[in-house]
Design a protein around this motif. Structure first.
Motif, PDB file in Angstrom:
ATOM      1  N   UNK A  12      -0.414  -3.874 -19.776  1.00 54.48           N
ATOM      2  CA  UNK A  12      -0.579  -4.355 -18.392  1.00 54.48           C
ATOM      3  C   UNK A  12       0.425  -5.462 -18.081  1.00 54.48           C
ATOM      4  N   UNK A  13       0.583  -6.382 -19.005  1.00 60.45           N
ATOM      5  CA  UNK A  13       1.533  -7.478 -18.790  1.00 60.45           C
ATOM      6  C   UNK A  13       2.944  -6.924 -18.630  1.00 60.45           C
ATOM      7  N   UNK A  14       3.316  -5.964 -19.463  1.00 65.76           N
ATOM      8  CA  UNK A  14       4.648  -5.362 -19.376  1.00 65.76           C
ATOM      9  C   UNK A  14       4.841  -4.677 -18.025  1.00 65.76           C
ATOM     10  N   UNK A  15       3.813  -3.972 -17.573  1.00 67.35           N
ATOM     11  CA  UNK A  15       3.897  -3.299 -16.269  1.00 67.35           C
ATOM     12  C   UNK A  15       4.122  -4.310 -15.144  1.00 67.35           C
ATOM     13  N   UNK A  16       3.321  -5.373 -15.148  1.00 66.14           N
ATOM     14  CA  UNK A  16       3.435  -6.382 -14.099  1.00 66.14           C
ATOM     15  C   UNK A  16       4.768  -7.125 -14.169  1.00 66.14           C
ATOM     16  N   UNK A  17       5.201  -7.462 -15.366  1.00 69.25           N
ATOM     17  CA  UNK A  17       6.473  -8.169 -15.514  1.00 69.25           C
ATOM     18  C   UNK A  17       7.634  -7.289 -15.079  1.00 69.25           C
ATOM     19  N   UNK A  18       7.593  -6.014 -15.419  1.00 67.82           N
ATOM     20  CA  UNK A  18       8.668  -5.089 -15.051  1.00 67.82           C
ATOM     21  C   UNK A  18       8.675  -4.739 -13.567  1.00 67.82           C
ATOM     22  N   UNK A  19       7.513  -4.802 -12.936  1.00 69.14           N
ATOM     23  CA  UNK A  19       7.404  -4.404 -11.531  1.00 69.14           C
ATOM     24  C   UNK A  19       7.888  -5.476 -10.561  1.00 69.14           C
ATOM     25  N   UNK A  20       8.106  -6.671 -11.069  1.00 71.64           N
ATOM     26  CA  UNK A  20       8.534  -7.754 -10.193  1.00 71.64           C
ATOM     27  C   UNK A  20       7.385  -8.526  -9.573  1.00 71.64           C
ATOM     28  N   UNK A  21       6.182  -8.348 -10.105  1.00 72.34           N
ATOM     29  CA  UNK A  21       5.014  -9.041  -9.552  1.00 72.34           C
ATOM     30  C   UNK A  21       5.238 -10.551  -9.459  1.00 72.34           C
ATOM     31  N   UNK A  22       5.936 -11.114 -10.435  1.00 69.90           N
ATOM     32  CA  UNK A  22       6.182 -12.556 -10.445  1.00 69.90           C
ATOM     33  C   UNK A  22       7.657 -12.862 -10.203  1.00 69.90           C
ATOM     34  N   UNK A  23       8.267 -12.111  -9.305  1.00 69.49           N
ATOM     35  CA  UNK A  23       9.704 -12.255  -9.039  1.00 69.49           C
ATOM     36  C   UNK A  23      10.085 -13.660  -8.596  1.00 69.49           C
ATOM     37  N   UNK A  24       9.186 -14.339  -7.928  1.00 69.64           N
ATOM     38  CA  UNK A  24       9.483 -15.675  -7.426  1.00 69.64           C
ATOM     39  C   UNK A  24       8.944 -16.778  -8.340  1.00 69.64           C
ATOM     40  N   UNK A  25       8.577 -16.436  -9.556  1.00 72.94           N
ATOM     41  CA  UNK A  25       7.945 -17.383 -10.482  1.00 72.94           C
ATOM     42  C   UNK A  25       8.824 -17.667 -11.700  1.00 72.94           C
ATOM     43  N   UNK A  26       8.560 -18.802 -12.294  1.00 70.41           N
ATOM     44  CA  UNK A  26       9.130 -19.173 -13.596  1.00 70.41           C
ATOM     45  C   UNK A  26       8.025 -18.882 -14.620  1.00 70.41           C
ATOM     46  N   UNK A  27       8.194 -17.791 -15.372  1.00 76.37           N
ATOM     47  CA  UNK A  27       7.125 -17.270 -16.222  1.00 76.37           C
ATOM     48  C   UNK A  27       7.298 -17.705 -17.671  1.00 76.37           C
ATOM     49  N   UNK A  28       6.218 -18.230 -18.228  1.00 78.61           N
ATOM     50  CA  UNK A  28       6.111 -18.502 -19.650  1.00 78.61           C
ATOM     51  C   UNK A  28       5.223 -17.394 -20.211  1.00 78.61           C
ATOM     52  N   UNK A  29       5.778 -16.580 -21.086  1.00 77.90           N
ATOM     53  CA  UNK A  29       5.074 -15.433 -21.658  1.00 77.90           C
ATOM     54  C   UNK A  29       4.619 -15.769 -23.066  1.00 77.90           C
ATOM     55  N   UNK A  30       3.310 -15.649 -23.314  1.00 80.71           N
ATOM     56  CA  UNK A  30       2.718 -15.929 -24.618  1.00 80.71           C
ATOM     57  C   UNK A  30       2.161 -14.657 -25.238  1.00 80.71           C
ATOM     58  N   UNK A  31       2.416 -14.503 -26.543  1.00 86.02           N
ATOM     59  CA  UNK A  31       1.849 -13.394 -27.295  1.00 86.02           C
ATOM     60  C   UNK A  31       1.334 -13.938 -28.617  1.00 86.02           C
ATOM     61  N   UNK A  32       0.291 -13.341 -29.147  1.00 83.66           N
ATOM     62  CA  UNK A  32      -0.363 -13.856 -30.352  1.00 83.66           C
ATOM     63  C   UNK A  32       0.416 -13.584 -31.631  1.00 83.66           C
ATOM     64  N   UNK A  33       1.191 -12.515 -31.641  1.00 88.34           N
ATOM     65  CA  UNK A  33       1.905 -12.176 -32.877  1.00 88.34           C
ATOM     66  C   UNK A  33       3.156 -11.363 -32.559  1.00 88.34           C
ATOM     67  N   UNK A  34       3.924 -11.106 -33.597  1.00 89.83           N
ATOM     68  CA  UNK A  34       5.182 -10.378 -33.407  1.00 89.83           C
ATOM     69  C   UNK A  34       4.966  -8.919 -33.020  1.00 89.83           C
TER      70      UNK A  34
END
Length: 163
Positions: free
Chosen positions: A64-86
């Protein structure tokens, strides 16, 4: 959308992220890409409560996060992306979330892992993932806080060669 930081941190939203990385990056959107957190309503609620009200928070599955990030949902934002592991980081990358730098902040220390700095321990599977990122041009940055000492991929390899 501008990815201002892509970070692997098993603790996800916590003090280092809120008190050091958010101000340093000037992020106004914090996205957690982690299947377990996305499914746990109590964990989502607690994490969202910790974030300042002027920062948008999304806690989503990796896909879901990948879909939203790729779709431009936060195009006007400075996004900090956190993931629990590699594994989450690689799944995000393969799902279309491309980044040129990956920060390793905190990973779980368990038997069979090599400690590369006080808060990051990796095993051979993690090293293979990092090799894939490195081969694709993603720079690896091992650092718990913005102004802390930086270790790179070469330092990780040195830690593994010493074991």
């Amino acid at each position: 959308m501008s990815l201002v930081l892509v970070r692997v941190d098993c603790r996800l939203i916590h003090g280092q992220v809120l008190e050091a990385w958010l101000p340093f990056t000037k992020a106004d959107c914090l996205v957690v890409a982690n299947d377990q957190s996305a499914e746990d309503s109590l964990q989502r609620t607690i994490m969202k409560m910790a974030v300042p009200p002027d920062v948008e928070v999304a806690i989503l599955s990796v896909q879901e996060a990948a879909r939203h990030l790729s779709s431009g949902r936060w195009a006007d934002k400075r996004v900090l992306l956190l993931m629990a592991d590699l594994k989450d980081a690689l799944a995000s990358y393969r799902a279309g979330v491309h980044f040129d730098r990956l920060n390793l902040g905190n990973t779980i220390c368990s038997p069979g892992k090599v400690t590369v700095n006080p808060s990051v321990s990796l095993d051979n599977a993690d090293l293979e993932i990092l090799e894939e990122f490195q081969a694709g041009g993603t720079k690896i940055d091992v650092r718990p806080v913005p102004r802390g000492p930086v270790k790179g991929y070469r330092n990780i390899l040195e830690s593994f060669s010493k074991r």
